[in-house]
Scaffold this motif. Structure first.
Motif, short mmCIF file in Angstrom:
data_model
loop_
_atom_site.label_atom_id
_atom_site.label_comp_id
_atom_site.label_asym_id
_atom_site.label_seq_id
_atom_site.Cartn_x
_atom_site.Cartn_y
_atom_site.Cartn_z
N GLN A 63 -23.75 39.80 21.97
CA GLN A 63 -23.81 40.35 20.33
C GLN A 63 -24.72 39.20 19.94
OE1 GLN A 63 -22.70 43.17 19.11
NE2 GLN A 63 -21.59 44.47 21.38
N ASP A 64 -24.37 38.24 19.62
CA ASP A 64 -24.87 37.19 19.26
C ASP A 64 -26.68 37.35 19.02
OD1 ASP A 64 -22.54 36.47 19.03
OD2 ASP A 64 -22.41 34.39 20.43
N VAL A 65 -27.25 37.98 20.15
CA VAL A 65 -28.53 38.42 19.73
C VAL A 65 -28.79 38.22 18.38
CG1 VAL A 65 -30.88 39.38 20.90
CG2 VAL A 65 -28.71 38.31 22.93
N LYS A 66 -28.59 39.08 18.00
CA LYS A 66 -28.60 39.76 16.25
C LYS A 66 -29.38 38.17 15.18
CE LYS A 66 -27.34 42.67 12.87
NZ LYS A 66 -26.75 44.18 12.26
N LYS A 67 -27.94 36.90 16.36
CA LYS A 67 -28.37 36.30 15.03
C LYS A 67 -29.93 35.13 15.59
CE LYS A 67 -23.37 35.24 15.40
NZ LYS A 67 -22.92 33.70 15.66
N ILE A 68 -30.70 35.60 17.11
CA ILE A 68 -31.67 34.93 16.46
C ILE A 68 -33.10 36.08 15.59
CG2 ILE A 68 -32.97 34.74 18.67
CD1 ILE A 68 -31.20 33.73 20.63
N ASP A 106 -24.18 53.56 22.91
CA ASP A 106 -24.60 53.28 22.43
C ASP A 106 -25.72 51.50 22.87
OD1 ASP A 106 -23.88 50.85 21.60
OD2 ASP A 106 -23.54 50.85 19.67
N LEU A 107 -25.32 51.55 24.14
CA LEU A 107 -26.56 50.42 24.52
C LEU A 107 -26.62 49.55 23.52
CD1 LEU A 107 -28.94 52.15 27.02
CD2 LEU A 107 -27.07 51.55 27.71
N GLY A 108 -26.26 49.61 22.40
CA GLY A 108 -26.20 48.46 21.73
C GLY A 108 -26.78 46.83 21.70
N SER A 109 -26.55 46.15 22.86
CA SER A 109 -26.11 45.06 23.49
C SER A 109 -26.70 45.22 24.97
CB SER A 109 -24.79 44.64 23.06
OG SER A 109 -24.36 44.93 24.17
N PHE A 110 -26.98 43.92 25.11
CA PHE A 110 -27.52 43.38 26.48
C PHE A 110 -26.31 43.73 27.52
CE2 PHE A 110 -31.26 41.27 25.26
CZ PHE A 110 -32.47 42.40 25.64
N GLU A 111 -25.11 43.43 27.27
CA GLU A 111 -23.99 43.85 27.67
C GLU A 111 -23.63 45.20 28.51
OE1 GLU A 111 -18.97 42.60 27.93
OE2 GLU A 111 -19.97 42.89 26.17
N SER A 112 -24.41 46.20 26.91
CA SER A 112 -23.71 47.55 27.58
C SER A 112 -25.05 47.73 28.67
CB SER A 112 -23.80 48.36 26.27
OG SER A 112 -25.11 48.07 25.36
N ILE A 113 -26.45 47.56 28.62
CA ILE A 113 -27.59 47.47 29.38
C ILE A 113 -27.06 46.84 30.50
CG2 ILE A 113 -29.78 46.51 29.51
CD1 ILE A 113 -29.89 48.35 27.13
N TYR A 114 -26.72 46.09 30.16
CA TYR A 114 -26.31 45.14 31.90
C TYR A 114 -25.45 45.75 32.82
CZ TYR A 114 -24.38 41.95 34.99
OH TYR A 114 -24.07 41.06 36.53
N ASP A 115 -24.67 46.35 32.05
CA ASP A 115 -23.69 47.13 32.40
C ASP A 115 -24.21 49.00 33.08
OD1 ASP A 115 -21.23 45.82 32.39
OD2 ASP A 115 -20.94 46.77 30.84
N LEU A 132 -29.18 34.70 28.41
CA LEU A 132 -28.06 34.88 27.80
C LEU A 132 -27.16 35.10 28.81
CD1 LEU A 132 -27.47 38.27 25.72
CD2 LEU A 132 -28.74 38.05 27.46
N GLN A 133 -25.20 34.16 28.17
CA GLN A 133 -24.17 34.76 29.11
C GLN A 133 -23.79 36.42 28.62
OE1 GLN A 133 -21.65 33.55 30.51
NE2 GLN A 133 -23.66 31.73 31.56
N GLY A 193 -32.89 48.16 16.67
CA GLY A 193 -32.09 47.72 18.24
C GLY A 193 -32.10 45.96 18.69
N SER A 194 -32.04 45.62 16.80
CA SER A 194 -31.86 44.06 17.28
C SER A 194 -31.61 42.79 17.94
CB SER A 194 -31.54 43.22 15.45
OG SER A 194 -30.45 43.44 15.46
N ARG A 195 -30.78 43.31 17.79
CA ARG A 195 -29.25 42.57 19.51
C ARG A 195 -30.27 42.98 20.68
NH1 ARG A 195 -23.87 45.75 18.85
NH2 ARG A 195 -25.19 46.89 17.80
N LEU A 196 -31.41 43.63 20.74
CA LEU A 196 -32.32 44.34 22.27
C LEU A 196 -33.32 43.01 21.94
CD1 LEU A 196 -31.40 47.89 23.20
CD2 LEU A 196 -29.73 45.02 24.36
N TRP A 197 -33.49 42.20 21.83
CA TRP A 197 -34.51 41.20 21.14
C TRP A 197 -34.47 40.32 22.04
CZ3 TRP A 197 -35.62 35.98 21.45
CH2 TRP A 197 -36.65 35.55 20.40
N PRO A 198 -35.65 40.40 23.47
CA PRO A 198 -36.90 40.83 22.54
C PRO A 198 -37.40 41.53 23.42
CG PRO A 198 -36.54 39.39 24.37
CD PRO A 198 -35.49 39.39 24.70
#
Length: 332
Positions: A314-319, A256-265, A308-309, A14-19
């Motif tokens: 999706q860019d969280v994975k880069k961090i 799939d709650l794969g990003s903070f955008e989907s967590i937010y929603d 993050l905005q 779940g790297s896009r949901l770091w930290p």
């Protein structure tokens, strides 16, 4: 009625949901959802249509799975991969563990699904199709031109094509056409049918997985045997090649709650506080305010903050990747 088993796949960081999500505590085990984890919610949801549970995990997280399963009060069959070899092998292990005529319902452990009645109806449709010898995938009616999911072109229960994650223009075209579904990564099939197709299309994956399973001790696979299994997803190995594929369009709410955008929603939909400019705080108990910002998510943990905005989730994975390259403890 056939015996129906729920196969729950627990791999992934779940790297896009770091930290929030770390190697030692991936997103599916985080009790972020009214005191429950996605793993617990997945097991409970599928108990309405399945008789038994098979958990396919790895040496790093099987103890977390056991804790979650214990809280639900069931005793699953544990399959512990020494080193993950992607979903084709993981699903093959579950099929080897089951009886040939058993129907397997395969789901990831980190999805959020609402509308349980609609979900149960879709599952029953899939089980019926699987009992007739089909391999069934579940498609979700898209609500927006999402670029983070694969798509399924369909006609009724027939699959016309699978499409990779599209760019924005292609995703908008799919939505306009109206006969495309999001690929949910959930499947249903008779164990013997899946294994027959896997052996036909990827005989090396089949044979290496079979050897690893035959040599397993109490469901634990060896590193030596596991490394000999080619790493390939079930989509590439079987789903995109078999002539036995059917799709059940799902009308239930899914992410799939794969990003903070989907967590937010999702959190917003269940009443999590959002200010007048669409800003949200996750994890911080001290007073936090936003000035001059819109649709911003502030995530706090004991050793890291992320701001993050929402649209850049999706860019969280880069961090995460940059921290992984320097072997940072912040991802452990």
């Amino acid at each position: 009625m056939p015996n129906v088993q729920h196969v729950i796949l627990t791999g992934g960081v779940g790297s896009r949901l770091w930290p929030l999500s770390r190697k030692s505590n991936p997103k599916q085990y985080i009790k972020l959802f009214k005191g429950r984890s996605l793993f617990e919610m997945t097991i409970k949801r599928n108990l309405q249509v399945t008789n038994e549970v098979i958990v396919v995990g790895n040496v790093d997280n099987y103890h977390l799975s056991n804790e979650a399963v214990s809280s639900v009060g069931i005793s699953p069959l544990n399959i512990i991969e020494a080193t993950p070899r992607n979903t084709a092998a993981a699903i093959a292990f579950a099929a080897f563990a089951a009886n040939a005529d058993d129907i397997l319902v395969v789901t990831p452990s980190d999805h959020i699904i609402q509308n349980d009645e609609l979900y149960e109806l879709a599952m029953k449709d899939a089980i019926k199709l699987a009992n007739e010898g089909n391999i069934v995938t579940f498609g979700i009616s898209p609500t927006k031109p999402e670029t983070g999911y694969g798509y399924i072109e369909f006609d009724g229960n027939d699959v016309l094509s699978f499409r990779e994650k599209p760019n924005k223009d292609t995703a908008e075209f799919f939505i306009e056409k109206g006969n495309f579904l999001w690929n949910s990564g959930m499947f249903c099939f008779r164990a013997s049918v899946l294994l027959e197709e896997l052996e036909a299309f990827e005989p090396e994956v089949f044979s290496a997985s079979k050897r690893a399973w035959d040599n397993a001790v109490d469901g634990k696979l060896s590193v030596e045997d596991s490394k000999k299994i080619p790493s390939i997803s079930i989509d590439y190995a079987v789903m995109e090649r078999s002539k036995k594929i059917k799709v059940v369009p799902g009308t239930f709410e899914w992410s799939d709650l794969g990003s903070f955008e989907s967590i937010y929603d999702y959190l917003k939909s269940i009443g999590h506080e959002v200010d007048e400019n669409g800003n949200m705080i996750i994890g911080a108990e001290i007073y936090t305010a936003f000035i001059g910002l819109k649709n911003t998510i502030f995530i706090h943990t004991k050793d890291a903050n992320l701001i993050l905005q929402k649209e850049k989730a999706q860019d969280v994975k880069k961090i995460y990747k940059s921290l992984d390259r320097v072997n940072s403890r912040l991802i452990e």
